[in-house]
Design a protein around this motif. Structure first.
Motif, PDB file in Angstrom:
ATOM      1  N   TYR A  39       0.786  -1.239   0.000  1.00  0.00           N
ATOM      2  CA  TYR A  39       0.000   0.000   0.000  1.00  0.00           C
ATOM      3  C   TYR A  39       0.818   1.290   0.000  1.00  0.00           C
ATOM      4  O   TYR A  39       0.340   2.314  -0.440  1.00  0.00           O
ATOM      5  CB  TYR A  39      -0.927   0.038   1.228  1.00  0.00           C
ATOM      6  CG  TYR A  39      -1.813  -1.170   1.311  1.00  0.00           C
ATOM      7  CD1 TYR A  39      -2.680  -1.481   0.273  1.00  0.00           C
ATOM      8  CD2 TYR A  39      -1.763  -2.028   2.413  1.00  0.00           C
ATOM      9  CE1 TYR A  39      -3.478  -2.611   0.329  1.00  0.00           C
ATOM     10  CE2 TYR A  39      -2.557  -3.145   2.475  1.00  0.00           C
ATOM     11  CZ  TYR A  39      -3.409  -3.438   1.425  1.00  0.00           C
ATOM     12  OH  TYR A  39      -4.188  -4.557   1.480  1.00  0.00           O
ATOM     13  N   ALA A  85     -11.519   2.443   4.505  1.00  0.00           N
ATOM     14  CA  ALA A  85     -10.303   2.039   3.807  1.00  0.00           C
ATOM     15  C   ALA A  85     -10.547   1.780   2.322  1.00  0.00           C
ATOM     16  O   ALA A  85     -11.538   1.188   1.923  1.00  0.00           O
ATOM     17  CB  ALA A  85      -9.656   0.807   4.448  1.00  0.00           C
ATOM     18  N   SER A 136      -8.731   4.841  10.812  1.00  0.00           N
ATOM     19  CA  SER A 136     -10.006   4.196  11.156  1.00  0.00           C
ATOM     20  C   SER A 136     -10.174   4.018  12.662  1.00  0.00           C
ATOM     21  O   SER A 136     -11.280   3.805  13.145  1.00  0.00           O
ATOM     22  CB  SER A 136     -10.092   2.816  10.484  1.00  0.00           C
ATOM     23  OG  SER A 136      -9.066   1.971  10.959  1.00  0.00           O
TER      24      SER A 136
END
Ligand SMILES: C[S@@+](CC[C@H](N)C(=O)[O-])C[C@H]1O[C@@H](n2cnc3c(N)ncnc32)[C@H](O)[C@@H]1O
Length: 246
Positions: A39, A85, A136
Motif C-alpha cells: 500500500y 479504507a 479508522s
C-alpha cells in the motif's frame, strides 16, 4: 478542514473532495512494517491496482465478494454510506455509481494519502464522494451520521487493538438501526486444500490475518453491538460476509 482537489488541478465542478482532518499521513506501525509493499510504496500501487491481480489474490472470489457487499448495501446507498479504507479494483467506483443513481453520498476514509489519490484517479470527477484522510481507529466524524458502512478486507490487516478500535469507531459513526457490512477472511473448512497451503503464507505476509480464522468477528465488536443480522460464507469458508445491525 476540507480541501477540494480538482482533477488534474482543474475543473471547479468536481464533486470529489479530499480532506485531511485527522491524519498527517504517518502510517500506523503495522502498515509501515508489514504492508509497505502492498500500500505505501509507489510501485505497490502501480502493481496492485489491477483487478485481475486482486481477484487472483482472492482466489477468484473478488467479483462475488464485491457484488455481495454491493447487494447488501442495496437501497440504503440513497443515504450516507461510509467505506472504511480504500480497496484496489472497482468496488468503490460501483458503490459511488449506485449512490449517485439514488441520490446518496459516499465517504471513504483511509490513513494513506497515496491510497486516496489512487482512488481519486479511479473515480469520475462528479462522483458524490468525499475522500477523508483519517485513521479508522480515530475518526474525526460526529456520532451517528451514516446510514451504513462497509469494511472490506481491512480487519485482517490490523492487530487486535486497532481492529477493536476500528469497529468501535464504525459503530459510533453509524446511526442506530444502520447496517455495517464486513467482508474478510474466515476459517476455511478442514477439507479445504488452501487451509494448509495458505496458513503459512498468511502467517508470513499478513501476520494478523489468522486471527480471523481463530475467532468470530463479533469477538472484537464493542459490547452492546453483538447482533449479526446475516452471515454468508464463501469459497469453502475462506471468506465471510457479516452484516451487523447497529
Ligand atoms: C482495505 S485494506 C485491504 C484491501 C484489499 N487488500 C484490497 O485492496 O482489495 C487496505 C487499505 O486499508 C488502509 N488502512 C489500513 N489501516 C488503516 C487505518 N488504521 N485507517 C485507515 N485506513 C487504513 C490502507 O491504507 C489500505 O489502503
Amino acid at each position: 478542514m476540507a480541501e477540494t482537489i480538482m482533477p488534474g488541478g482543474g475543473s471547479s465542478e468536481s464533486a470529489i473532495t479530499l480532506s485531511h482532518p485527522s491524519s498527517d499521513g504517518t502510517p500506523p506501525y503495522y502498515l509501515a512494517v508489514h504492508y509497505w509493499w502492498a500500500y505505501i510504496h509507489p510501485r505497490a500501487v502501480r502493481l496492485f491496482e489491477r483487478q485481475w491481480l486482486v481477484n487472483l489474490i482472492l482466489c477468484g472470489n473478488y467479483h462475488r465478494l464485491r457484488d455481495s457487499a454491493l447487494v447488501e448495501l442495496g437501497d440504503a446507498v440513497a443515504g450516507m454510506t461510509l467505506q472504511v479504507a480504500c480497496v484496489y479494483g472497482d468496488l468503490t467506483l460501483r458503490l459511488s455509481q449506485a449512490a449517485q443513481i439514488r441520490g446518496g453520498e459516499l465517504d471513504v476514509v483511509d490513513v494513506l494519502p497515496i491510497q486516496l489519490r489512487n482512488l481519486k484517479a479511479k473515480l469520475p470527477a462528479l462522483a458524490p464522494v468525499q475522500l477523508l484522510a483519517m485513521d479508522s481507529t480515530a475518526l474525526s466524524l460526529p456520532d451517528a451520521i451514516y446510514d451504513q458502512a462497509l469494511v472490506f478486507f481491512l480487519l485482517h490487516e490490523q492487530p487486535v487493538w486497532y481492529r477493536e478500535q476500528t469497529l468501535r469507531e464504525v459503530c459510533r459513526v453509524v446511526k442506530p438501526g444502520g447496517k455495517i457490512v464486513i467482508v474478510d477472511y474466515a476459517s476455511p473448512r478442514w477439507w479445504h486444500p488452501l487451509r494448509y497451503l495458505l496458513a503459512p503464507v498468511l502467517a508470513l505476509l499478513e501476520p494478523f490475518a489468522l486471527d480471523l480464522w481463530r475467532n468470530d468477528i463479533v469477538h472484537w465488536l464493542p459490547s452492546g453491538v453483538t447482533l449479526a443480522l446475516r452471515r454468508k460464507s464463501f469459497f469453502g469458508g475462506l471468506y465471510q460476509e457479516v452484516v451487523i445491525r447497529r
